[in-house]
Design a protein around this motif. Sequence first.
Motif, short mmCIF file in Angstrom:
data_model
loop_
_atom_site.label_atom_id
_atom_site.label_comp_id
_atom_site.label_asym_id
_atom_site.label_seq_id
_atom_site.Cartn_x
_atom_site.Cartn_y
_atom_site.Cartn_z
N ILE A 19 0.66 -1.24 0.21
CA ILE A 19 -0.09 -0.04 -0.05
C ILE A 19 0.96 1.20 -0.08
O ILE A 19 0.58 2.25 -0.77
N ILE A 20 1.68 1.21 0.70
CA ILE A 20 2.59 2.55 0.93
C ILE A 20 3.62 2.58 -0.44
O ILE A 20 3.80 3.96 -0.90
N SER A 21 4.07 1.45 -1.01
CA SER A 21 4.81 1.76 -2.08
C SER A 21 3.82 2.26 -3.28
O SER A 21 4.17 3.27 -4.16
N SER A 22 2.52 1.50 -3.25
CA SER A 22 1.84 2.19 -4.36
C SER A 22 1.17 3.59 -4.09
O SER A 22 0.97 4.36 -5.18
N THR A 23 1.02 3.93 -2.64
CA THR A 23 0.73 5.40 -2.68
C THR A 23 2.13 6.28 -3.12
O THR A 23 1.60 7.44 -3.81
N TYR A 28 6.27 15.05 -0.40
CA TYR A 28 5.59 13.68 0.19
C TYR A 28 6.16 12.25 -0.52
O TYR A 28 6.03 11.37 0.11
N LEU A 29 6.56 12.46 -1.66
CA LEU A 29 7.09 11.33 -2.19
C LEU A 29 8.36 11.04 -1.49
O LEU A 29 8.63 9.72 -1.12
N LEU A 30 9.29 11.84 -1.07
CA LEU A 30 10.50 11.61 -0.23
C LEU A 30 10.22 10.89 0.88
O LEU A 30 10.56 9.93 1.41
N PHE A 31 9.01 11.57 1.53
CA PHE A 31 8.47 11.05 2.95
C PHE A 31 8.10 9.68 2.82
O PHE A 31 8.53 8.82 3.52
N LEU A 32 7.38 9.14 1.75
CA LEU A 32 6.69 7.86 1.61
C LEU A 32 7.96 7.10 1.33
O LEU A 32 8.19 5.87 1.95
N PHE A 33 8.76 7.40 0.44
CA PHE A 33 9.78 6.46 0.36
C PHE A 33 10.88 6.21 1.49
O PHE A 33 11.11 5.05 1.84
N ALA A 34 10.90 7.09 2.42
CA ALA A 34 11.65 6.95 3.64
C ALA A 34 10.93 6.14 4.54
O ALA A 34 11.77 5.47 5.16
N LEU A 74 3.86 5.68 -5.56
CA LEU A 74 3.88 5.71 -7.06
C LEU A 74 2.85 6.77 -7.35
O LEU A 74 2.92 7.49 -8.48
N LEU A 75 1.75 6.39 -6.80
CA LEU A 75 0.67 7.45 -7.20
C LEU A 75 1.06 8.60 -7.12
O LEU A 75 0.65 9.65 -7.79
N VAL A 76 1.59 9.16 -5.91
CA VAL A 76 2.00 10.56 -5.64
C VAL A 76 2.88 10.96 -6.74
O VAL A 76 2.59 12.14 -7.28
N MET A 77 3.82 10.01 -7.24
CA MET A 77 4.73 10.34 -8.32
C MET A 77 3.81 10.87 -9.58
O MET A 77 4.23 11.83 -10.22
N LEU A 125 -3.98 9.36 3.69
CA LEU A 125 -4.97 8.11 3.30
C LEU A 125 -4.09 6.69 3.28
O LEU A 125 -4.55 5.83 3.94
N GLY A 126 -3.08 6.92 2.28
CA GLY A 126 -2.38 5.82 1.95
C GLY A 126 -1.76 4.84 3.12
O GLY A 126 -1.71 3.92 3.68
N LEU A 127 -1.30 6.01 4.10
CA LEU A 127 -0.55 5.70 5.35
C LEU A 127 -1.56 5.23 6.40
O LEU A 127 -1.19 4.14 7.18
N PHE A 128 -2.87 5.66 6.49
CA PHE A 128 -4.05 5.51 7.14
C PHE A 128 -4.37 4.09 6.76
O PHE A 128 -4.42 2.95 7.86
N ILE A 129 -4.44 3.75 5.52
CA ILE A 129 -4.77 2.17 5.37
C ILE A 129 -3.89 1.28 5.72
O ILE A 129 -4.25 0.11 6.07
N ALA A 130 -2.59 1.56 5.30
CA ALA A 130 -1.49 0.77 5.76
C ALA A 130 -1.41 0.50 7.25
O ALA A 130 -1.37 -0.77 7.54
N LEU A 131 -1.73 1.56 8.09
CA LEU A 131 -1.86 1.35 9.46
C LEU A 131 -3.00 0.29 9.67
O LEU A 131 -2.77 -0.47 10.75
N LEU A 132 -4.32 0.37 9.02
CA LEU A 132 -5.30 -0.35 9.40
C LEU A 132 -4.88 -1.86 9.28
O LEU A 132 -5.15 -2.78 9.90
#
Lengths: 487, 487
Positions: A10-14, A102-108, A16-19, A37-44
Motif C-alpha cells: 500500500i505504501i509503495s503504491s501510494t 511527500y514522495l520522499l517522505f513515503l520512500f523514507a 507511485l501514485l503521488v509520483m 490516506l495511504g498511510l492510514f490504510i496501511a496502518l489499518l
Amino acid sequence: MIIALLPWIIISSTALLVMLLTAIKRDHLYISCITSLGLFIALLTQTAQISLSESMIYENNLISINNTTALLSALLILLALVLSSLLYPWLKKLHEPSEEYYLLFLFATQGALVVAASSHFGSFFLGLELMSLSLVAMVAYVDKSSKALEAGIKYFVLSALASAFMLMAIAIIYLYSGTLAFSEILIQMSSSQLAVASDNNIVLSAAIVLLLVGVAFKLSLAPCHLWVADLFEGAPLASAAFLATLAKAAIFILLIKLFESTHWHQLNAVVSIVSMIAAASMLIGNLLALLQKNILRLLAYSSIAHFGYLLLAILAIAPSTPLSEQYSLSTEAAIFYLIAYLVTVLSIFAILMLLADSRQLQNFQISSFKGLFWHNPAAAIVLALLLLSLAGIPLTIGFVGKFYLTLVAVNSQLWWLLSVLIVSSIIGLFYYLRIILCLLEKTQPLPNTKPATVLNITILALISLAVIGLGVFPGQLALLIQRIVIS
Amino acid sequence: MLMELISILLLGALFAWISESLQLQLPKWIAIATLLSAFYPLRQLLMELDTGSMQVWLVNESIEWIPRFNIRFHLALDGLSLLLVLLTLLMGLIAVLAAWKEISYKPGFFYFNLLCSLAGVIGGFCALDLFLFFVFWEVMLVPMYLLIAVWGYENRRYAAMKFFLFTQAGGLIMLLSICALVLLHYQNSGEITFNYFALMQHQLSDQAAFWVMLGFFIAFVIKLPIVPLHNWLPDAHTEAPTAVSVILAAVLLKTGGYGLLRFVLPLFPEASLEIAPVVMAIAAISIIYGALMAFSQQDLKRLVAYSSVSHMGFVLLGCYAFTAQAWQGAVLQMLAHGVSSAALFALVGAIQYRYHTRDLAQLGGLWQCIPKLSGMLLFFVVASLGMPGLGNFVAEFLVLVGSFSTYPKLTIMAATGLILAAIYSLKIAHQTLFGTLKLQSSIDLDRREVLMMLSMVLLLLWLGLHPQPIIDLAQQSINQLLVGARL
C-alpha cells in the motif's frame, strides 16, 4: 504472504501514485490527502494483522515479519501518519514546490519499514539506503536556507561514510560465515572449523565493531554524535522530526533483532564496547545538552542520551546472571521505552511546528519561549508535560519507560551503568527544568496573541491524552507488548 | 474512602485553577472548601474510632492497576497514616490561610499546585504498593517545585532546582532499591509483586538486604533531612513563600520519617538494627549541627529552617533506637514539629509581610507595636525549645527516654541539642521581640491570623497535656514494628 506484505504494498503504491499525480497535475491538498490516506490504510491493515492472527509469521530469506515486527511496523506507520498530517499547514508556508516532499517522505517511510523487518544484510542495506538517501533530500529541501543545505551535505557525506563502514563489516561477516541471513550466521560460524580458532574472534569482533560504528552513527550515539545537533537545527522541522523518530527507531529495532538472533552478547569485546557507548552517550548527551541555548539542539543532545539509555535494554537482552528468568522482559522494556520516547519526541516536534506557526520564535532559542505559560497556556502545559515525560517523572509515559529500563537493568545487574544512568538523569532533569522555568517566567502579556485554532487544540489534546493516558494507565499497553513478544 | 479523599483534592485543585479566570478571589475559597470537604470521607472513621479495640488497618482498598507487573492501586490506613493524613489536611488549611493575602499573582495556579502536592503527600502516606508509593513520592515534588520556582523570593530558581535535584536523586536510588527488592522476591517465590505485605515476608540475604535498605534509607533521610544531606532545606525554606514553607516543614519533611517507619524498619529489620549505631550517631550530629547552624543565622527564616534540621534529627534518633517509647516519641515529634514549625514559618511570613525583612539585625522591639503577633511568636519559640506542657517536650522526652536504654552515650550527646535549642530559640525572642524598636508598623494580627495561630496553640497544648489518644492511635503501628524487629 500477500497479507503480511500488504502494508508495504500500500505504501509503495501510494508513493507511485503521488509520483504520477505530481507529473500530471500538481495539487498540494490532493497529494497531502492521498499520502495520509495511504498511510492510514496501511496502518489499518497492519493493526488488523496483529489483532487477527496468532501465527502471522512470514519469513523468507530477506525479511521476517513476526508479531513483534508487526507491532513495531505499526508504530512506525503511526508515527509517519501523525507526521504526514502535520505536513500540510507547514509546507504551505514554505512557498516551495511541496509535492515532492511527500514522495520522499513515503520512500523514507518504506525504507524504515524494510530496515525494521529485514533479516538479511542485503535487505537491511537496501532499506537503509532507501531511507538515508530520501532523508538527505528531505534535510536539504528548503534551498533558500543555507543551514539546511549545509545540514544536507553533512548528513550525506557522513551517512555515506557510515554505510561504507557497515559494508566492510558485512563483507567480513560474510567471509567468515558464508551467509548474510541473520539467523544463519551463528549456525554457520559454530559449524565451521575456522570459528574455533581464537584469532577469528578478533577479526569477527572487529567486523562487529565496524557495524556498531555504522549503527552508532545512525543512532547518533557517542562518539559518532557530532552531526546530530547541526542537523536538528538546520534541517526543516518535519525532516528533523522524521530523523529523530522514524529513522532512529528503525535502526534501533534492527539492533534489537541483531542482538536477539545472533547472540553477539557472548563476545565480551562487543558487550564492553556497547556498554562504553551507552555510558558515553548518556553522559555526553546530557552534559552537552546543558550548554545549549536552542531547543532543537537541546533535543538533539537529549536524543543521544535517550538512545544511550535504550542501549541498557539491549545489553540486558541476554544477561550473564539474571535475577529472574523473565527473558522476554528486556525486549519488552526496549520496546516500551522506544514507544514512550518516540511518542514524546514526535509530540514535541508537533508542538514546535504549531508554535512556529503562530509565534515568532527566533530560530527556537530557549529564551524565546519565555512566559509562554501565561499567554499560550495550553501549548505550554503540554510542552511542559512532554519535557517531564522525557525527564521520566511519574504519571507520564516516559516514567513508565524508565521504570521498565531500571527493572531490566537491575535484573541484569548492570550496576555501573545504572549509576551512570542515575547521574545522567539528574543532569538531564536540570535542563528540562530550565526550559519549564523559562516557560513559567513572568512576562508582560503579548499584545497580539491569536486565539488557538480548533486544529491546534485537538492536536494538543490528543498529545496530552497519549502521554498522560499511557502514563497513568500503562496496563493495557504493557500486556499487549508482553503478549506479542512472548508469542 | 482514601481514593475519594485523593480525588476530592485533585478535583478541587482543578476547580481552583479554572475558577481563576472567573474571579481572582475564588481560588482560595475553593481551596478552603476542598480541604474541609476532604474530611468528609473520613467522617465515619473518625466518629467510630475506638483506640481500645482497634485493628491494625482501619481501611484497606486495592484495585488492579498494571497487571503486567502485578502492580495494584493499593491504599490503606493505619493509626500512623491516619495521624499524618490529619496533620496534612490541617496544615493544608493553615497554609491556605497563610497564603490568603500574600499570593496575588496567578492565585488559581498557586492553589492548584498546593492542593496537588497535598494530594501527593496523602497518597504517599496511604500507599502500600511500592510502585504506587514511588509514584506519589515523585508526584508531590513537581507542584512543590513550581510553587517555589514561581512564587518564591529573589533566589527562587536556584532553591527550587536544588530542592528538586536532591529529592529526585534520592528518588532514583529508591527506585533501584524497589526494583532490586521485587526481583529478589521474584527469584525466591516466582511471583512478581510490589505489595508491601508480600515483600515484608521475604527474607533477604544479609548483604542484599543492606544494599537494598541503603537505597530506601538515603531517599528518606534526604527528605527528612539529615546532615550531610540537608543542604537543600535552608535554601528551599528561605526562598519559598510562607504557605509553601508551612507545607514543606509541616508535611513534606514528615514523609521521610514516615518512610523510615513504614518501609525501612519493617522491610529490613535486621539490616536496620545493624546500622542503628551509625545512624544514631548521624542523628545526634544532625541535632547538634542543626542547632549550631540555627544559632549562627542572621536570617530569621533560615534560622527556623536549621532548627527543623535539628528537630528532625530527633525523629531519626527515635526511629533507630528500637524501643517502643522512642518510636512513639518519633511519631509525636513529627506531629508536634509539624505544628510548631508551621506556626513559626507562618509568623516569620507575617513579620516579613509587615516589615519586608527577615534580617534579625533590622528587627527588634516588636512587642511594643504588635503585641499579639509577638505573644504568639514567644509561645511557639518556647514550644520549639521544648517547654513541658507543650507537644515538643513530650515528643523529645519520649525519644530520649526510649533511646537512653539502648544507646546511652549517643542519647546524652543528642540531649545537649535541647540546650542548644533553648539558646537559638531565645535568640529569636530576644532579637525580634525585645530591645529597641527599629522599624515601625502598627498592623497587628488580624482575625484570620489570630484564628490560625490559636488553632495551632490549641493543637500544641493538646499534644503536650493529653497525648494519650495519639499514643493509643499509633500503638498498633508501633506494635507491628516491634513484632517485625522481634523485640
